[in-house]
Design an enzyme around this catalytic site. Structure first.
Site, PDB file in Angstrom:
ATOM      1  N   ASP A  83       0.951  -1.220  -0.018  1.00 38.96           N
ATOM      2  CA  ASP A  83      -0.008   0.003  -0.091  1.00 38.96           C
ATOM      3  C   ASP A  83       0.892   1.104   0.026  1.00 38.96           C
ATOM      4  OD1 ASP A  83      -2.409   1.534  -0.110  1.00 38.96           O
ATOM      5  OD2 ASP A  83      -2.596   1.416   2.014  1.00 38.96           O
ATOM      6  N   HIS A 102      -3.905  14.049   0.682  1.00 38.40           N
ATOM      7  CA  HIS A 102      -3.790  13.257   1.699  1.00 38.40           C
ATOM      8  C   HIS A 102      -2.680  13.482   2.842  1.00 38.40           C
ATOM      9  CE1 HIS A 102      -4.983   9.649   4.310  1.00 38.40           C
ATOM     10  NE2 HIS A 102      -3.824   9.433   3.985  1.00 38.40           N
ATOM     11  N   GLU A 118     -10.362   4.134   3.672  1.00 38.13           N
ATOM     12  CA  GLU A 118      -9.518   4.742   2.618  1.00 38.13           C
ATOM     13  C   GLU A 118      -9.909   4.351   1.473  1.00 38.13           C
ATOM     14  OE1 GLU A 118      -5.459   5.688   5.392  1.00 38.13           O
ATOM     15  OE2 GLU A 118      -5.477   4.121   3.766  1.00 38.13           O
ATOM     16  N   GLU A 143      -9.206   4.052  -2.097  1.00 39.27           N
ATOM     17  CA  GLU A 143      -8.034   3.956  -2.883  1.00 39.27           C
ATOM     18  C   GLU A 143      -8.241   3.092  -4.232  1.00 39.27           C
ATOM     19  OE1 GLU A 143      -4.734   2.452  -0.636  1.00 39.27           O
ATOM     20  OE2 GLU A 143      -5.342   3.236   1.100  1.00 39.27           O
ATOM     21  N   ASP A 189      -9.011   0.481   2.039  1.00 38.24           N
ATOM     22  CA  ASP A 189      -8.074   0.052   3.092  1.00 38.24           C
ATOM     23  C   ASP A 189      -8.342   0.425   4.457  1.00 38.24           C
ATOM     24  OD1 ASP A 189      -5.523  -0.801   4.315  1.00 38.24           O
ATOM     25  OD2 ASP A 189      -4.661   1.056   4.000  1.00 38.24           O
ATOM     26  N   ARG A 220      -7.620   3.725  13.396  1.00 40.55           N
ATOM     27  CA  ARG A 220      -6.841   5.060  13.724  1.00 40.55           C
ATOM     28  C   ARG A 220      -6.173   4.993  14.981  1.00 40.55           C
ATOM     29  NH1 ARG A 220      -5.404   6.396   8.383  1.00 40.55           N
ATOM     30  NH2 ARG A 220      -7.208   6.964   7.343  1.00 40.55           N
ATOM     31  N   GLN A 242      -3.384   2.103  15.116  1.00 37.71           N
ATOM     32  CA  GLN A 242      -2.295   2.792  14.225  1.00 37.71           C
ATOM     33  C   GLN A 242      -1.512   3.817  14.906  1.00 37.71           C
ATOM     34  OE1 GLN A 242      -3.750   4.494  10.491  1.00 37.71           O
ATOM     35  NE2 GLN A 242      -1.909   4.931   9.941  1.00 37.71           N
ATOM     36  N   LYS A 301      -3.849  -1.823  10.431  1.00 35.77           N
ATOM     37  CA  LYS A 301      -4.285  -1.865   8.705  1.00 35.77           C
ATOM     38  C   LYS A 301      -4.572  -3.430   8.411  1.00 35.77           C
ATOM     39  CE  LYS A 301      -3.214   2.390   7.235  1.00 35.77           C
ATOM     40  NZ  LYS A 301      -4.153   3.220   6.230  1.00 35.77           N
ATOM     41  N   THR A 341      -8.821  -5.671   3.933  1.00 37.48           N
ATOM     42  CA  THR A 341      -8.806  -4.588   2.822  1.00 37.48           C
ATOM     43  C   THR A 341      -9.775  -5.195   1.755  1.00 37.48           C
ATOM     44  OG1 THR A 341      -6.419  -4.203   3.069  1.00 37.48           O
ATOM     45  CG2 THR A 341      -7.243  -3.805   0.964  1.00 37.48           C
ATOM     46  N   GLU A 356      -9.665  12.652   7.587  1.00 39.50           N
ATOM     47  CA  GLU A 356      -9.460  14.060   6.938  1.00 39.50           C
ATOM     48  C   GLU A 356     -10.788  14.786   6.873  1.00 39.50           C
ATOM     49  OE1 GLU A 356      -6.965  14.121   3.216  1.00 39.50           O
ATOM     50  OE2 GLU A 356      -7.317  11.975   3.232  1.00 39.50           O
TER      51      GLU A 356
END
Length: 400
Positions: A112, A119, A185, A187, A219, A223, A226, A239, A243, A348
């Site tokens: 990834d 971002h 996420e 992607e 993904d 948080r 992480q 993570k 996925t 975000e």
């Protein structure tokens, strides 16, 4: 079929089974709201490629190489569009609503990346408000990490809320439990077909020879897990729990009309990453992504803004001699644009949870149990048409 996102200029590949033969997985190509049983059609038409098309996975076709990919694509298009073949092809079309879709290929390795400047800048400002938003290396090479191939799942697979260590700001020691900051996420994933030898880097010019196609990818990210674990070695348990990918892989050749130049680079690139040479094809893709939470649009990230291209990512992850394997999957990293409504993750969109999203079913900072996230996308096609990328959906299940 000019009004469909899945017409003859698209023809994405998937893997399906039917209720009467649930254990028999077959390759299919989406055509409008139907699925062509490719293996059965290849046998009926006497195709020279029937063996790879009758496999219970996309991997044999992936490994066959670009010349076969193009020949098979031309055959399938002819079967579906030419008057002489339509009758035979129609006998092998099944309603999409009547089949079950599976993970279309066996994932070998998963990488990834972190390729969106918007971002990366937003994340830097959220987590390092008193420092430079971008790290010094960010504009000199594509940043990435190795993920867990075994937890790549097909669209529709429930995502169980992960448990792990997290350290709230007001605590002196970590605690253990379900993540409280579950995120997505948006992607784009790239699927490798032709392998490479260990010790032999793949240059920018090798992108089309090695990459078969494109898939939408979510993904999922915890948080808080992480944030506690990622120093000094980067993402791990925050993570690796899931996925999600679309059940449809769109061939690169279907996206020729969507090729665009990437954003201007701010620093000279080292030769193996320098895609500014005259005569090279544009390295970016104009993909328009939509993110929905429980059916409500929360973001529309533009893939055309990505600073690092898929060809550069491929070159970088093999420049040290690492080999490619058939079924390798690598992802772009979160796709975000310059506007608030173009941010591809909740981190975000809510600025770290500070600014909740106001939705018809209540506020959201991060995901609740039962929430369902769907990514969809389209790209410009030939003569004003649109090429659809298959949706990827996941619903959050409670922690176990």
């Amino acid at each position: 079929m000019s009004d469909t996102l899945f017409g003859p200029d698209n023809l994405p590949y998937g893997l399906f089974s039917t209720p009467d033969r649930p254990g028999h997985r077959r390759l299919g190509v989406r055509f409008g709201d139907d699925v062509l049983d490719v293996g059965a059609a290849a046998a009926a038409f006497g195709s020279a490629h029937a063996e790879v098309l009758r496999a219970p996975s996309l991997n044999p076709l992936l490994a066959a190489g670009r010349s076969v990919w193009r020949a098979v694509r031309a055959e399938i298009r002819a079967w579906l569009t030419e008057d002489a073949h339509r009758g035979t092809a129609a006998g092998h079309l099944l309603p999409l609503s009547g089949v079950r879709l599976h993970l279309p290929f066996e994932v070998a390795d998963y990488v990834d990346f972190y390729a969106s400047e918007h971002h990366a800048t937003n994340v830097g400002r959220i987590f390092r408000p008193d420092s430079d938003a971008l790290t010094p290396n960010w504009k000199h090479m594509p940043i990435g990490y190795h993920g867990r191939a075994g937890t790549v799942v097909v669209s529709g697979t429930p995502v169980v809320r992960p448990r792990g260590q997290r350290k709230p700001p007001n605590e002196t020691a970590p605690v253990f439990g379900p993540t409280r900051r579950l995120d997505i996420e948006a992607e784009v994933g790239f699927v490798v077909g032709t392998p490479s030898e260990q010790g032999s880097p793949v240059g920018l010019e090798g992108f089309r020879d090695h990459v078969f196609g494109v898939t939408l990818l979510n993904d999922w990210s915890a948080r808080d897990i992480q944030a506690w674990e990622y120093v000094p070695l980067g993402p791990f348990l925050g993570k690796s729990f899931a996925t999600s990918v679309s059940p449809w892989i769109t061939p690169l050749d279907a996206l020729d009309a969507a090729r665009v130049a990437p954003p201007a680079r701010d620093f000279p690139l080292l030769p193996y990453l320098d895609d500014g040479a005259a005569g090279g094809e544009p390295g970016g893709f104009d993909l328009r992504i939509t993110v929905r939470l429980n059916g409500h649009v929360i973001a529309e990230p533009p893939f055309s803004t990505m600073y690092w291209t898929a060809a550069q990512q491929l070159a970088h992850m093999t420049v040290n001699g690492a080999s490619l394997r058939t079924g390798d999957l690598y992802a772009s990293g979160t796709v975000s644009g310059p506007e608030r409504a173009q941010r591809g993750c909740l981190l975000e969109l809510t600025w770290g949870g500070r600014d909740p999203l106001e939705l018809p079913d209540g506020e959201r900072t991060f995901l609740k149990d039962g929430d369902e996230v769907t990514l969809s996308a389209w790209a410009p096609g030939p003569d004003g048409s649109r090429i659809g990328l298959g949706e990827v959906t996941g619903r959050v299940a409670p922690s176990v």
